[in-house]
Scaffold this motif. Sequence first.
Motif, PDB file in Angstrom:
ATOM      1  N   LYS A   1      -7.780 -16.766  10.310  1.00  0.00           N
ATOM      2  CA  LYS A   1      -7.398 -18.095   9.609  1.00  0.00           C
ATOM      3  C   LYS A   1      -7.533 -19.028  11.013  1.00  0.00           C
ATOM      4  O   LYS A   1      -7.952 -20.013  10.818  1.00  0.00           O
ATOM      5  N   LYS A   2      -6.633 -18.611  11.993  1.00  0.00           N
ATOM      6  CA  LYS A   2      -6.593 -19.693  13.178  1.00  0.00           C
ATOM      7  C   LYS A   2      -7.882 -19.975  13.665  1.00  0.00           C
ATOM      8  O   LYS A   2      -8.280 -20.846  14.372  1.00  0.00           O
ATOM      9  N   HIS A   3      -8.800 -19.207  13.846  1.00  0.00           N
ATOM     10  CA  HIS A   3     -10.108 -19.119  14.691  1.00  0.00           C
ATOM     11  C   HIS A   3     -11.159 -19.622  13.776  1.00  0.00           C
ATOM     12  O   HIS A   3     -12.462 -19.351  14.057  1.00  0.00           O
ATOM     13  N   ARG A   4     -10.988 -19.982  12.678  1.00  0.00           N
ATOM     14  CA  ARG A   4     -12.111 -20.314  11.556  1.00  0.00           C
ATOM     15  C   ARG A   4     -12.780 -21.630  12.156  1.00  0.00           C
ATOM     16  O   ARG A   4     -11.960 -22.461  12.483  1.00  0.00           O
ATOM     17  N   PRO A   5     -13.866 -21.835  11.913  1.00  0.00           N
ATOM     18  CA  PRO A   5     -14.658 -22.946  12.290  1.00  0.00           C
ATOM     19  C   PRO A   5     -14.248 -24.318  11.260  1.00  0.00           C
ATOM     20  O   PRO A   5     -13.498 -23.970  10.336  1.00  0.00           O
ATOM     21  N   PRO A   6     -14.554 -25.472  11.553  1.00  0.00           N
ATOM     22  CA  PRO A   6     -14.235 -26.688  10.714  1.00  0.00           C
ATOM     23  C   PRO A   6     -14.549 -26.437   9.498  1.00  0.00           C
ATOM     24  O   PRO A   6     -15.696 -25.653   9.291  1.00  0.00           O
ATOM     25  N   MET A   7     -14.059 -27.022   8.429  1.00  0.00           N
ATOM     26  CA  MET A   7     -14.449 -26.868   7.089  1.00  0.00           C
ATOM     27  C   MET A   7     -15.853 -27.500   6.828  1.00  0.00           C
ATOM     28  O   MET A   7     -16.942 -27.024   6.064  1.00  0.00           O
ATOM     29  N   SER A   8     -16.263 -28.782   7.731  1.00  0.00           N
ATOM     30  CA  SER A   8     -17.522 -29.332   7.284  1.00  0.00           C
ATOM     31  C   SER A   8     -18.508 -28.608   7.926  1.00  0.00           C
ATOM     32  O   SER A   8     -19.667 -28.247   7.246  1.00  0.00           O
TER      33      SER A   8
ATOM     34  N   GLU B   1       0.440  -5.360  10.970  1.00  0.00           N
ATOM     35  CA  GLU B   1      -0.824  -5.527  11.674  1.00  0.00           C
ATOM     36  C   GLU B   1      -1.910  -6.425  10.946  1.00  0.00           C
ATOM     37  O   GLU B   1      -2.690  -7.055  11.434  1.00  0.00           O
ATOM     38  N   ARG B   2      -1.926  -5.923   9.546  1.00  0.00           N
ATOM     39  CA  ARG B   2      -2.995  -6.640   8.827  1.00  0.00           C
ATOM     40  C   ARG B   2      -2.510  -8.272   8.541  1.00  0.00           C
ATOM     41  O   ARG B   2      -3.571  -8.903   8.605  1.00  0.00           O
ATOM     42  N   LYS B   3      -1.256  -8.512   8.419  1.00  0.00           N
ATOM     43  CA  LYS B   3      -0.767  -9.722   8.378  1.00  0.00           C
ATOM     44  C   LYS B   3      -1.244 -10.721   9.725  1.00  0.00           C
ATOM     45  O   LYS B   3      -1.784 -11.780   9.862  1.00  0.00           O
ATOM     46  N   GLU B   4      -1.113  -9.919  10.742  1.00  0.00           N
ATOM     47  CA  GLU B   4      -1.382 -10.614  11.880  1.00  0.00           C
ATOM     48  C   GLU B   4      -2.971 -10.897  12.369  1.00  0.00           C
ATOM     49  O   GLU B   4      -3.369 -11.875  12.485  1.00  0.00           O
TER      50      GLU B   4
END
Length: 59
Positions: A33-40, A24-27
Amino acid sequence: MKTNDYVKYMTEQLVTYVDIPREERKEKRQLKKKHRPPMSYRLFGLIPIAFRFLFNRHK
């Protein structure tokens, strides 16, 4: 916050983290990580987005 209160709080947080199953922690980490905003956007805030809107409007 006193030192004793802080240690108590950190201990509670650690215990709740350890009680969650590993899968569950891994998920949860993968979803985060998937819902992170773009790096810029993360590095410079709204400035890159403002420039993009400005240049797209003139085209």
